[in-house]
Design a protein around this motif. Structure first.
Motif, PDB file in Angstrom:
ATOM      1  N   SER A   5       3.898   2.272  -1.909  1.00 19.48           N
ATOM      2  CA  SER A   5       4.471   3.648  -1.639  1.00 19.48           C
ATOM      3  C   SER A   5       5.259   3.467  -0.335  1.00 19.48           C
ATOM      4  O   SER A   5       4.610   3.509   0.771  1.00 19.48           O
ATOM      5  N   PRO A   6       6.565   3.657  -0.176  1.00 18.36           N
ATOM      6  CA  PRO A   6       7.478   3.649   1.112  1.00 18.36           C
ATOM      7  C   PRO A   6       7.164   4.656   1.808  1.00 18.36           C
ATOM      8  O   PRO A   6       7.216   4.604   2.918  1.00 18.36           O
ATOM      9  N   VAL A   7       6.873   5.785   1.372  1.00 19.74           N
ATOM     10  CA  VAL A   7       6.487   6.950   2.035  1.00 19.74           C
ATOM     11  C   VAL A   7       5.488   6.877   3.037  1.00 19.74           C
ATOM     12  O   VAL A   7       5.401   6.965   4.199  1.00 19.74           O
ATOM     13  N   SER A   8       4.279   6.372   2.367  1.00 25.30           N
ATOM     14  CA  SER A   8       2.936   6.091   3.133  1.00 25.30           C
ATOM     15  C   SER A   8       2.935   4.930   3.902  1.00 25.30           C
ATOM     16  O   SER A   8       2.571   5.053   4.977  1.00 25.30           O
ATOM     17  N   LEU A  10       6.024   3.986   5.576  1.00 29.08           N
ATOM     18  CA  LEU A  10       6.766   4.272   6.620  1.00 29.08           C
ATOM     19  C   LEU A  10       5.817   5.380   7.460  1.00 29.08           C
ATOM     20  O   LEU A  10       6.300   5.545   8.662  1.00 29.08           O
ATOM     21  N   THR A  11       5.274   6.224   7.045  1.00 26.87           N
ATOM     22  CA  THR A  11       4.450   7.252   7.760  1.00 26.87           C
ATOM     23  C   THR A  11       3.369   6.492   8.698  1.00 26.87           C
ATOM     24  O   THR A  11       3.439   6.607   9.875  1.00 26.87           O
TER      25      THR A  11
END
Length: 143
Positions: A5-8, A10-11
């Motif tokens: 998951s790129p969002v998690s 990155l976060t």
């Protein structure tokens, strides 16, 4: 890579970077977890409070995240206890031998353009790649 998951990612990376920056900015210290943990036992009392607060924040943050998003992470089951103990020992030994951990070298050390941290981080990454290959393919312990 079915769980990528790129969002998690990155976060999480941004939060780690922000916390390392804030610790350096407000306390003048590097956010190397092994050094912070070691300092709990080997520093003057005035140094112990912020170290314990930082470490407690790691645990409390993970706990709160699990309350907010239950089931986001799943624990892997079925690994032999001896293998887990040996892995923990080797991580501790490597951390001591390289004078720092992945957070100290990989985040703070690389940001300071430290050649020693670059070598340590490349070694961590190579060790991780070899370990995954051995566990998943050679020993077939993970599915």
């Amino acid at each position: 890579m079915e769980n990528f998951s790129p969002v998690s990612a990155l976060t999480g990376g941004a939060l780690i970077g922000i916390s390392a920056t804030l610790l350096l900015l407000f306390n003048g210290r590097m956010a190397g977890i092994s050094g912070i943990m070691n300092g709990v036992f080997n520093s003057p009392r005035s140094e112990t409070i912020w170290r314990l607060a930082f470490l407690a924040g790691l645990v409390i943050g993970a706990f709160l995240f699990n309350l907010i998003a239950p089931g986001f992470f799943t624990m892997r089951q079925g690994y032999p206890l001896g293998l887990l103990a040996a892995g923990g020992f080797l991580v501790g030994f490597g951390t001591r031998m390289s004078n720092g951990c992945t957070s100290g070298h990989g985040i703070c050390g690389l940001a300071n353009l430290s050649p020693r941290s670059l070598l340590a981080t490349l070694t961590f990454m190579a060790g991780g790649i070899v370990t995954v290959y051995l566990i998943r393919h050679a020993l077939e312990l993970a599915v």
